[in-house]
Design an enzyme around this catalytic site. Structure first.
Site, mmCIF file in Angstrom:
data_model
loop_
_atom_site.group_PDB
_atom_site.id
_atom_site.type_symbol
_atom_site.label_atom_id
_atom_site.label_comp_id
_atom_site.label_asym_id
_atom_site.label_seq_id
_atom_site.Cartn_x
_atom_site.Cartn_y
_atom_site.Cartn_z
ATOM 1 N N CYS A 67 71.425 4.400 33.753
ATOM 2 C CA CYS A 67 72.159 4.988 34.882
ATOM 3 C C CYS A 67 71.923 6.493 34.991
ATOM 4 C CB CYS A 67 73.642 4.666 34.760
ATOM 5 S SG CYS A 67 74.396 5.087 33.165
ATOM 6 N N TYR A 68 72.198 7.237 33.938
ATOM 7 C CA TYR A 68 71.983 8.687 34.006
ATOM 8 C C TYR A 68 70.520 9.039 34.306
ATOM 9 C CZ TYR A 68 76.629 9.466 31.859
ATOM 10 O OH TYR A 68 77.975 9.507 31.588
#
Length: 424
Positions: free
Chosen positions: A224-225
């Site tokens: 995600c990041y």
């Protein structure tokens, strides 16, 4: 609002335009596109490249009892070319109807797909089973939503023991994201159990790797990041607009990013009415971000080091990344914005906000596969601030996985991802 652009007339035409113009074209920018490495390719003759009306792909979701698995179910229930054939869970959920684990799937909803309305096929969802009980010979695509260090052996078994047809695998864990198996062992504390498969795995950040994804049999879905950080920074690094040794990423995520398993740190009273940094200077997404930025700079899988600090905020879903960069000599924040506008002008899901003063917020994209970003001049001379917002379990996980599956299937990649953001 999102930046409005003229669309190409077809998916294939749009994909060609993206593949040839995904670099900024002002003087001094890099003209060559660097593609992520893949040693092997799925047999294009046996891969599906188009679908007749009514044809469906058989899909298995491993780890369907978790948040990313549930999100895949939500998205795929309205996919016109997909039939969910298997849902795996744990011993605790084995044999249970999916609607008992997630009650939102205990009743039908009216959905629209390909211009037709009808009830969602929740009644046809299979009960949860164990992963070893799935008959992969009857499946076309497997989504792996399992904890890290467990997927490598399972994917090896799927791809090596398949009889007749070999399923394609989209892995949402971290097990195949890092190209260097020694880097994986360092950050995840266990040896890589499938180095040969790692060599062929395609890192599936869709906007940068469509050609490789299309012919892959194993796609490593990004974390995600790293999704937000790379979408903001890769075009700027390819264009040589920012310094490689001065990138600071301040990231904040909703609690779904920590998964659904019971953890004291994720209890309501531990999370609500406050926020905190975690894994300071030691988060496992750091080497993944650095790998992508190093490749963009032409340095291979390493070389760029970033300052990355994640924070947990009291919301269910969403990521906001504030990224601080130093511009190269003679480059302005306006040049960075122009580069990103050109890089993403034809994209359906990545948007530079039309108003240069508008600050991205997670509520702009909640529940959708969209990413919004903007660029602001810093008060410090020669520096700029990038702000990126997206939903951590849609574009940061399950939505991007569906987007990658669509590319592999040769159909418009927005299929089943048309939902707009949810607000309020």
């Amino acid at each position: 609002m999102f930046l409005h652009v003229t669309r190409c007339s077809s998916f294939q035409e749009r994909d060609y335009v993206r593949s040839t113009r995904n670099q900024c074209q002002t003087p001094g920018f890099l003209s060559s596109r660097r593609r992520f490495r893949s040693a092997k390719r799925f047999d294009l003759q046996s891969a599906t490249t188009g679908f007749a009306e009514g044809t469906r792909q058989a899909v298995a979701i491993l780890g369907a009892a978790g948040y990313t698995g549930s999100e895949l179910v939500r998205l795929l229930l309205r996919h016109p070319h997909v039939e969910i054939k298997a849902l795996s869970g744990t011993e605790r959920t084995r044999g249970r109807p999916y609607g008992q684990v997630y009650p939102q799937y205990a009743f039908e909803s009216i959905i629209s797909a390909n211009g037709k309305q009808g009830p969602s096929p929740v009644r046809s969802l299979p009960p949860l089973c164990l992963t070893e009980e799935v008959d992969f010979s009857q499946v076309d695509t497997v989504f792996c939503c399992l904890p890290h260090a467990t997927t490598q052996s399972i994917v090896t078994s799927i791809l090596q023991s398949a009889v007749g047809r070999t399923p394609r695998v989209i892995d949402l864990s971290a097990d195949f994201r890092l190209a260097d198996v020694h880097t994986y062992a360092h950050w995840y504390g266990t040896p890589h159990r499938a180095p040969d498969l790692q060599a062929e795995a395609v890192y599936g950040l869709t906007e940068f790797a469509r050609a490789d994804i299309r012919s892959a049999r194993l796609v490593a879905n990004p974390g995600c990041y790293p999704t937000g950080a790379q979408l903001a920074l890769v075009p700027l690094i390819r264009a040589q607009l920012i310094a490689l040794d001065d990138v600071i990423i301040d990231a904040k995520s909703g609690v779904t990013g920590a998964g659904r398993s019971a953890k004291e740190a994720n209890l309501f009273c531990e999370v609500t009415e406050g926020m905190h940094a975690y894994a300071v200077a030691n988060h496992r997404h750091a080497p993944e971000i650095e790998q992508g930025l190093s490749r963009a700079a032409g340095l291979g899988n390493s070389g760029v080091v970033v300052n990355f600090t994640p924070h947990l905020v009291p919301m269910a879903r969403g990521i906001l990344e504030t990224i601080y960069v130093r511009c190269q000599a003679g480059v302005t924040p306006g040049d960075l914005r122009a580069c990103l506008e050109q890089a993403y002008g034809e994209e359906k899901f990545v948007h530079v906000l039309a108003d240069p003063q508008q600050v991205p917020q997670t509520r702009y994209v909640r529940g959708s596969n969209h990413v919004v970003m903007n660029v602001f001049p810093d008060r410090l001379q020669g520096r700029a601030i990038l702000v990126v917002a997206f939903d951590n379990i849609v574009k940061g996980a399950s939505g991007q996985a569906v987007q990658n599956m669509n590319v592999m299937m040769g159909i418009p990649e927005h299929t089943a991802l048309e939902q707009g953001p949810l607000f309020p």
